[in-house]
Design a protein around this motif. Structure first.
Motif, short mmCIF file in Angstrom:
data_model
loop_
_atom_site.label_atom_id
_atom_site.label_comp_id
_atom_site.label_asym_id
_atom_site.label_seq_id
_atom_site.Cartn_x
_atom_site.Cartn_y
_atom_site.Cartn_z
N GLN A 129 0.95 -1.22 0.00
CA GLN A 129 -0.09 -0.01 0.00
C GLN A 129 0.86 1.25 0.01
O GLN A 129 1.76 1.29 0.96
N VAL A 130 0.62 2.18 -0.92
CA VAL A 130 1.38 3.17 -1.25
C VAL A 130 0.53 4.68 -1.08
O VAL A 130 -0.60 4.69 -1.25
N GLY A 131 1.40 5.49 -0.24
CA GLY A 131 0.51 6.85 -0.23
C GLY A 131 -0.23 6.87 1.03
O GLY A 131 -0.23 6.25 2.02
N LEU A 188 -7.24 15.61 2.23
CA LEU A 188 -6.01 16.48 2.41
C LEU A 188 -4.96 15.65 2.15
O LEU A 188 -3.94 16.17 1.20
N ASP A 189 -4.93 14.55 2.67
CA ASP A 189 -3.82 13.49 2.28
C ASP A 189 -3.77 13.13 0.79
O ASP A 189 -2.79 13.00 0.11
N GLN A 190 -4.97 12.88 0.01
CA GLN A 190 -5.12 12.49 -1.32
C GLN A 190 -4.67 13.83 -2.18
O GLN A 190 -3.82 13.66 -3.03
N VAL A 191 -4.91 14.80 -1.73
CA VAL A 191 -4.45 16.10 -2.47
C VAL A 191 -2.86 16.04 -2.60
O VAL A 191 -2.04 16.32 -3.31
N LEU A 225 -12.34 13.48 9.89
CA LEU A 225 -11.50 12.40 9.52
C LEU A 225 -11.65 12.43 7.79
O LEU A 225 -10.59 12.15 7.11
N ARG A 226 -12.94 12.66 7.26
CA ARG A 226 -12.83 12.72 5.98
C ARG A 226 -12.18 13.83 5.15
O ARG A 226 -11.54 13.70 4.17
#
Length: 216
Positions: A125-127, A153-156, A147-148
């Motif tokens: 699993q990456v990122g 933010l982590d995805q961006v 949490l969402r």
């Protein structure tokens, strides 16, 4: 412009989706995987070992004495992780150099189970997929909305890293192309120089030959 952004997002999605598989290894066999990872990206690997049972022809849960050695090298071939784990567990590391990381797995089966075949269930699993959000929510006492937002933010942030990595790959490719073109140019110039030198030597040789034969 939007097509390029969409392409990068699609690439980022497929590169970061968790990949699960299983494979078989022998007692001295090593399996290595190459994963292209941007810099400052968390990677988590989950694995589970199973031991071949010749009586049933299947695979049974591994013995407590069985262990897995994990070795990870960065694009500069430097070891960033080398550790012996139990027969089932996970390892985590963070990349500091963008590029191809080599993840190698091998067991200590020669010590405990000579000649046995092992099945290894392996998942990378990456990122943001490597982040345990359930643990974060419990530790930070986040609400579902908070949490969402953290996940988004982590995805961006991960998409931005993927874009930087694509630019890095493009720059490396351009440098390689320019270096290759320059070498081809110098090779062509060298060939022309050799042909000119050989022609000049042949002319000198023929002139000396004609003069010796008193033909000129």
């Amino acid at each position: 412009m939007w097509k390029n952004a969409l392409f990068v997002c699609v690439i980022a999605f497929f590169m970061n989706v968790a990949t699960g598989l299983y494979f078989h290894i022998g007692e001295t066999e090593r399996k290595c995987f190459i994963e292209e990872i941007p810099d400052e990206t968390m990677v988590t690997g989950n694995y589970k070992l199973q031991l071949f049972d010749p009586r049933t022809g299947g695979f049974m849960p591994s013995s407590p004495g069985l262990a897995m050695h994990v070795e990870i090298r960065d694009p500069d071939d430097k070891i960033i992780l080398s550790r012996v784990y139990s027969s089932e567990g996970r390892f985590t590391f963070t990349s500091h150099t963008p590029g191809e990381h080599v993840i190698c797995l091998y067991s200590n089966s020669t010590k405990w189970f000579t000649g046995s075949q092992l099945r290894v269930h392996f998942d990378i699993q990456v990122g943001e997929h490597a982040i345990d959000y359930a643990n974060i929510a419990q530790k930070e006492k986040f609400t579902d909305l908070q949490l969402r937002v953290r996940q988004l933010l982590d995805q961006v942030d991960q998409i931005a890293k993927e874009q930087n990595y694509q630019r890095y790959r493009e720059e490396r490719f351009r440098q390689t192309s320019e270096s290759t073109n320059q070498r081809v140019l110098w090779w062509s110039i060298g060939q022309v120089g050799i042909l000119v030198a050989m022609g000049f030597w042949q002319m000198r040789h023929l002139k000396s030959f004609f003069e010796a034969k008193k033909l000129v």
